[in-house]
Design a protein around this motif. Structure first.
Motif, PDB file in Angstrom:
ATOM      1  N   THR A 118      30.976  28.962  49.787  1.00 21.51           N
ATOM      2  CA  THR A 118      30.078  30.057  49.412  1.00 21.51           C
ATOM      3  C   THR A 118      30.875  31.328  49.150  1.00 21.51           C
ATOM      4  N   ALA A 119      31.809  31.659  50.045  1.00 20.25           N
ATOM      5  CA  ALA A 119      32.621  32.865  49.871  1.00 20.25           C
ATOM      6  C   ALA A 119      33.541  32.724  48.658  1.00 20.25           C
ATOM      7  N   ARG A 124      35.004  34.286  43.195  1.00 18.62           N
ATOM      8  CA  ARG A 124      35.261  33.845  41.811  1.00 18.62           C
ATOM      9  C   ARG A 124      34.287  34.531  40.845  1.00 18.62           C
ATOM     10  N   SER A 125      33.019  34.625  41.250  1.00 11.85           N
ATOM     11  CA  SER A 125      32.012  35.229  40.366  1.00 11.85           C
ATOM     12  C   SER A 125      32.285  36.723  40.140  1.00 11.85           C
ATOM     13  N   LEU A 126      33.030  37.341  41.042  1.00  9.08           N
ATOM     14  CA  LEU A 126      33.400  38.749  40.890  1.00  9.08           C
ATOM     15  C   LEU A 126      34.710  38.921  40.126  1.00  9.08           C
ATOM     16  N   GLY A 127      35.324  37.802  39.740  1.00 12.61           N
ATOM     17  CA  GLY A 127      36.553  37.858  38.952  1.00 12.61           C
ATOM     18  C   GLY A 127      37.839  37.584  39.716  1.00 12.61           C
ATOM     19  N   PHE A 128      37.744  37.290  41.002  1.00 14.39           N
ATOM     20  CA  PHE A 128      38.937  36.950  41.776  1.00 14.39           C
ATOM     21  C   PHE A 128      39.425  35.564  41.364  1.00 14.39           C
ATOM     22  N   LEU A 129      40.738  35.434  41.254  1.00 15.30           N
ATOM     23  CA  LEU A 129      41.345  34.150  40.926  1.00 15.30           C
ATOM     24  C   LEU A 129      42.247  33.711  42.072  1.00 15.30           C
ATOM     25  N   PRO A 130      42.254  32.399  42.357  1.00 13.87           N
ATOM     26  CA  PRO A 130      43.140  31.909  43.420  1.00 13.87           C
ATOM     27  C   PRO A 130      44.594  32.077  43.012  1.00 13.87           C
ATOM     28  N   THR A 150      43.083  37.062  44.022  1.00 15.81           N
ATOM     29  CA  THR A 150      43.367  38.403  43.526  1.00 15.81           C
ATOM     30  C   THR A 150      42.483  38.717  42.330  1.00 15.81           C
ATOM     31  N   LEU A 151      42.010  39.944  42.293  1.00 17.97           N
ATOM     32  CA  LEU A 151      41.252  40.482  41.175  1.00 17.97           C
ATOM     33  C   LEU A 151      42.103  41.548  40.504  1.00 17.97           C
TER      34      LEU A 151
END
Length: 153
Positions: A118-119, A124-130, A150-151
Motif C-alpha cells: 500500500t505504501a 509510486r503514484s506520487l512519482g517516487f521511483l525505487p 526517490t522523487l
C-alpha cells in the motif's frame, strides 16, 4: 466522513509531541520511534513536521528533513490504523512535498518496508521511483530490509 469532525492538515507544534508519540506507536507498533527521537525531530525540524488534526486529536503525521544540497528525506508517515485508506497519507505527502519544493528541494528520498504494498503504491503514484538494485537487505539492522525510493522534482 459525514457526521465526523473536520480534518485539518497543519504544521506541528510543541504541544503535539505527546499525540505524535502515541500516533507513531499506533502506526508502527513493532518498531515505533523512541520518545526522545521524536522530541529531537520536532525540536530540530519544526518546519518539517505536519499533522492531521481532527479537532480533538491527531490522526496522522509526516516528518521530513530540511534540505541539504537541495535533497530531503521523508523520515516517517503515519496514519492512525482506523483511518487508513481514506487518502490522508496522500494529502500529507502532497503537503510536505509542496513545502519542500518551496524550500528549494529538487529530490526527496524515503525508505519503506518492501512488503508494504500500500505504501509503495502510494509513493509510486506520487512519482517516487525505487532505487536501482531493489530492496536493501538489513538496511535498518538484521532482518529490517528497506526499499529506497526517490522523487526528482
Amino acid at each position: 466522513m459525514s457526521g465526523e469532525r473536520r480534518l485539518r492538515i497543519r504544521p506541528a507544534g510543541e504541544e503535539d509531541l505527546g499525540p505524535i508519540v502515541r500516533l507513531d506507536a499506533e502506526a508502527f507498533p513493532a518498531d515505533p520511534y523512541p520518545y526522545f527521537v521524536l522530541r529531537q525531530f520536532l525540536a530540530c525540524f519544526p518546519d518539517f513536521v505536519f499533522v492531521v488534526d481532527d479537532g480533538a486529536d491527531l490522526v496522522g503525521y509526516v516528518l521530513s528533513t530540511p534540505p541539504n544540497a537541495a535533497h530531503s528525506w521523508i523520515l516517517s508517515l503515519g496514519i492512525t490504523p482506523g483511518l487508513r485508506g481514506q487518502g490522508l497519507g496522500r494529502q500529507l505527502m502532497t503537503r510536505i512535498l509542496s513545502h519542500l519544493r518551496g524550500e528549494g528541494v529538487h529530490a526527496v528520498s524515503l525508505s519503506v518496508e518492501p512488503g508494504n504494498d500500500t505504501a509503495v503504491a502510494l509513493y509510486r503514484s506520487l512519482g517516487f521511483l525505487p532505487d536501482p538494485g531493489g530492496p536493501r537487505a538489513d538496511y535498518f539492522g538484521p532482518g529490517a530490509h528497506r526499499l529506497l525510493m526517490t522523487l526528482t522534482m
